[in-house]
Design a protein around this motif. Structure first.
Motif, short mmCIF file in Angstrom:
data_model
loop_
_atom_site.label_atom_id
_atom_site.label_comp_id
_atom_site.label_asym_id
_atom_site.label_seq_id
_atom_site.Cartn_x
_atom_site.Cartn_y
_atom_site.Cartn_z
N PRO A 148 0.80 -1.23 0.00
CA PRO A 148 0.00 0.00 0.00
C PRO A 148 0.84 1.29 0.00
O PRO A 148 0.26 2.38 -0.07
N CYS A 149 2.16 1.18 0.07
CA CYS A 149 3.00 2.36 0.27
C CYS A 149 3.50 2.96 -1.05
O CYS A 149 3.47 2.32 -2.11
N ASP A 150 3.96 4.18 -0.96
CA ASP A 150 4.52 4.91 -2.11
C ASP A 150 6.04 4.95 -2.08
O ASP A 150 6.68 5.00 -3.13
N ILE A 151 6.64 4.97 -0.90
CA ILE A 151 8.10 4.98 -0.74
C ILE A 151 8.46 4.17 0.50
O ILE A 151 7.62 3.93 1.36
N GLY A 152 9.75 3.75 0.57
CA GLY A 152 10.17 2.98 1.73
C GLY A 152 11.62 3.23 2.10
O GLY A 152 12.48 3.40 1.23
N LEU A 153 11.88 3.23 3.42
CA LEU A 153 13.23 3.31 3.98
C LEU A 153 13.46 2.06 4.81
O LEU A 153 12.73 1.81 5.78
N ASP A 154 14.45 1.25 4.43
CA ASP A 154 14.72 -0.01 5.09
C ASP A 154 16.09 0.07 5.77
O ASP A 154 17.10 0.25 5.10
N ASP A 184 12.79 7.55 -9.64
CA ASP A 184 12.08 7.71 -8.37
C ASP A 184 12.95 7.30 -7.18
O ASP A 184 12.91 7.92 -6.12
N VAL A 185 13.75 6.26 -7.37
CA VAL A 185 14.67 5.84 -6.32
C VAL A 185 15.78 6.88 -6.16
O VAL A 185 16.21 7.19 -5.04
N HIS A 186 16.24 7.43 -7.28
CA HIS A 186 17.27 8.47 -7.27
C HIS A 186 16.82 9.65 -6.40
O HIS A 186 17.56 10.15 -5.54
N ALA A 196 10.82 -3.05 -7.47
CA ALA A 196 10.28 -3.73 -8.65
C ALA A 196 8.76 -3.66 -8.70
O ALA A 196 8.16 -3.67 -9.78
N ALA A 197 8.13 -3.57 -7.53
CA ALA A 197 6.67 -3.48 -7.45
C ALA A 197 6.17 -2.05 -7.58
O ALA A 197 4.97 -1.80 -7.41
N GLY A 198 7.08 -1.11 -7.86
CA GLY A 198 6.67 0.28 -8.05
C GLY A 198 6.68 1.11 -6.78
O GLY A 198 6.09 2.20 -6.75
N ILE A 199 7.35 0.61 -5.75
CA ILE A 199 7.46 1.35 -4.48
C ILE A 199 8.94 1.69 -4.30
O ILE A 199 9.71 0.84 -3.81
N PRO A 200 9.38 2.87 -4.71
CA PRO A 200 10.81 3.21 -4.57
C PRO A 200 11.27 3.02 -3.13
O PRO A 200 10.66 3.55 -2.20
N THR A 201 12.34 2.26 -2.97
CA THR A 201 12.83 1.92 -1.64
C THR A 201 14.35 1.98 -1.62
O THR A 201 15.00 1.59 -2.59
N ILE A 202 14.90 2.48 -0.52
CA ILE A 202 16.34 2.50 -0.34
C ILE A 202 16.69 1.76 0.94
O ILE A 202 15.87 1.62 1.85
N THR A 203 17.93 1.26 0.99
CA THR A 203 18.48 0.68 2.19
C THR A 203 19.42 1.68 2.85
O THR A 203 20.23 2.32 2.15
N ILE A 204 19.32 1.83 4.15
CA ILE A 204 20.25 2.65 4.91
C ILE A 204 21.09 1.71 5.76
O ILE A 204 20.56 0.99 6.61
N GLU A 205 22.40 1.70 5.49
CA GLU A 205 23.35 0.90 6.28
C GLU A 205 23.97 1.79 7.34
O GLU A 205 24.39 2.92 7.04
N MET A 206 24.10 1.27 8.57
CA MET A 206 24.59 2.13 9.65
C MET A 206 25.14 1.31 10.80
O MET A 206 24.41 0.61 11.48
N GLY A 207 26.45 1.36 10.99
CA GLY A 207 27.06 0.79 12.17
C GLY A 207 27.20 -0.72 12.15
O GLY A 207 27.42 -1.33 11.11
N GLU A 208 27.06 -1.31 13.32
CA GLU A 208 27.32 -2.73 13.49
C GLU A 208 26.16 -3.42 14.19
O GLU A 208 25.28 -2.77 14.77
N ALA A 209 26.17 -4.73 14.15
CA ALA A 209 25.11 -5.53 14.75
C ALA A 209 25.22 -5.55 16.28
O ALA A 209 26.25 -5.22 16.86
N HIS A 210 24.12 -5.92 16.92
CA HIS A 210 24.06 -6.21 18.36
C HIS A 210 24.21 -5.00 19.27
O HIS A 210 24.58 -5.16 20.43
N ARG A 211 23.95 -3.78 18.76
CA ARG A 211 24.05 -2.64 19.67
C ARG A 211 23.32 -1.43 19.11
O ARG A 211 23.04 -1.35 17.92
N PHE A 212 23.01 -0.49 20.01
CA PHE A 212 22.54 0.84 19.63
C PHE A 212 23.75 1.77 19.61
O PHE A 212 24.54 1.80 20.56
N GLN A 213 23.88 2.55 18.55
CA GLN A 213 24.96 3.53 18.41
C GLN A 213 24.31 4.90 18.21
O GLN A 213 23.84 5.23 17.14
N ARG A 214 24.31 5.67 19.32
CA ARG A 214 23.50 6.89 19.37
C ARG A 214 23.84 7.88 18.26
O ARG A 214 22.93 8.49 17.68
N GLY A 215 25.11 8.07 17.96
CA GLY A 215 25.48 9.03 16.93
C GLY A 215 24.91 8.67 15.57
O GLY A 215 24.41 9.53 14.84
#
Length: 341
Positions: A136-142, A164-166, A193-212
């Motif tokens: 049902p969405c128009d855009i996505g941030l994963d 649209d992804v750009h 591919a389904a017409g919902i522009p989506t990007i991936t945001i990579e940030m930091g490492e697994a198993h923790r919260f990194q406040r910055g």
């Protein structure tokens, strides 16, 4: 209120100006108990796009969980124009076991989209998530982090050949965008591919919260909301400099030629010059050092965190930069070094 103002999913409806916190069943345990994912849906009183924010498709990738939770529960969304679908933990079984993949099934949920009813456990889960809350969405941030034992600077991965992804990728305002198609079965790739522009945001490492990194990602979400008119009080973010890395250069991982214990000499996000010593690999007696040098001048997007390697293990992800970007980064680092001295 007409039906087209409501957000609907199988089993529920969120009307204009309403909010729901739900736990949605996507599978069952061996005991027949439901496996349920947390979902927050905020349907603004004013019309606008429908956006999803998702995290923890890999159960040990935690930074994005806090980004999605804070947007859903701490931001003032009283004047939201459009609808927001917040999915802080997609892979609940993996999250509970604190592991990357679906336990028992040993499947990667982020290679199972868009899913299929009547198929494997992972594809059934993916299907229920995708059809109810993604389509049902128009855009996505994963949101993702690096895998265990590595860490990434915050960057976006996006198929920049799609206009649209750009637009979506640039709206997030990260310094680095890696231009690549989403692999088959990923939420990013299949949503796009389904017409919902989506990007991936990579940030930091697994198993923790990194406040910055969490705060940096929240600024990116705010910038995206401004670009698409979800929050008028927001402003589109310019990160100061930006580089778009071709997908053909994306896998520039420098690998160890020797086994041993690693001493990394730079942090993620550092600018290194050709010939700089990036890492030293030693044996337990420290009597046989192997020096790893930068093969070209570039930016360390990702580095090793677990300091032990076999030959062939990745040490760091180094990407080339044009001269203009190198000058800006060098100037920024000089200012930062001066402020800290």
């Amino acid at each position: 209120m007409s039906d087209d103002e409501a957000f609907t999913y199988n089993g529920g409806r969120v009307g204009s100006g309403e909010r729901q916190n739900i736990r949605y069943g996507i599978s069952e345990t061996y005991l027949g108990d439901p496996v349920r994912i947390p979902v927050t849906i905020i349907n603004g009183a004013d019309p606008g796009p429908t956006a999803f924010l998702s995290a923890a498709a890999h159960g040990d990738e935690l930074n994005g969980i806090e980004v999605v939770r804070e947007v859903a529960n701490e931001w003032d969304l009283s004047e939201l124009a459009g609808t927001l679908v917040c999915l802080p933990v997609l892979n609940v079984p993996g999250f509970l076991a604190q592991q990357r993949y679906l336990p028992v099934y040993d499947r990667d949920l982020n290679r199972s989209f868009p899913g299929k009813e009547g198929s494997t456990s992972s594809k059934r889960m993916a299907h229920r998530i995708f059809t109810n809350f993604i389509e049902p969405c128009d855009i996505g941030l994963d949101f993702h982090t690096s895998t265990r034992g590595r860490t990434n600077m915050l960057h976006v991965r996006a198929d920049m050949a799609d206009p649209d992804v750009h637009r979506l990728a640039l709206s997030f305002g990260s310094n680095v965008v890696i231009d690549s198609e989403g692999p088959s079965g990923t939420l990013r790739g299949e949503s796009t591919a389904a017409g919902i522009p989506t990007i991936t945001i990579e940030m930091g490492e697994a198993h923790r919260f990194q406040r910055g990194l969490i705060d940096e990602a929240l600024a990116g979400v705010d910038s995206t909301f401004a670009e698409y008119g979800l929050r008028e009080r927001s402003a589109v973010r310019w990160p100061g400099w930006r580089t778009i890395i071709s997908g053909s250069d994306e896998k520039t991982w420098i690998r160890a030629d020797d086994g041993g214990i690693v001493d990394m000499h730079y942090e993620r996000g550092s600018l290194v010059h050709e010939g700089d010593r990036i890492a030293t690999i030693t044996n337990p007696f420290k009597d046989d050092d192997a020096t790893v040098e930068a093969p070209f001048t570039g930016l360390l997007v990702g580095i090793l965190e677990n300091p032990v390697v076999y030959p062939g293990n990745p040490l760091c992800h180094l990407v080339e930069l044009d001269a203009g970007v190198r000058r800006v980064i060098k100037r920024e680092q000089s200012v930062a070094d001066g402020a800290s001295s």
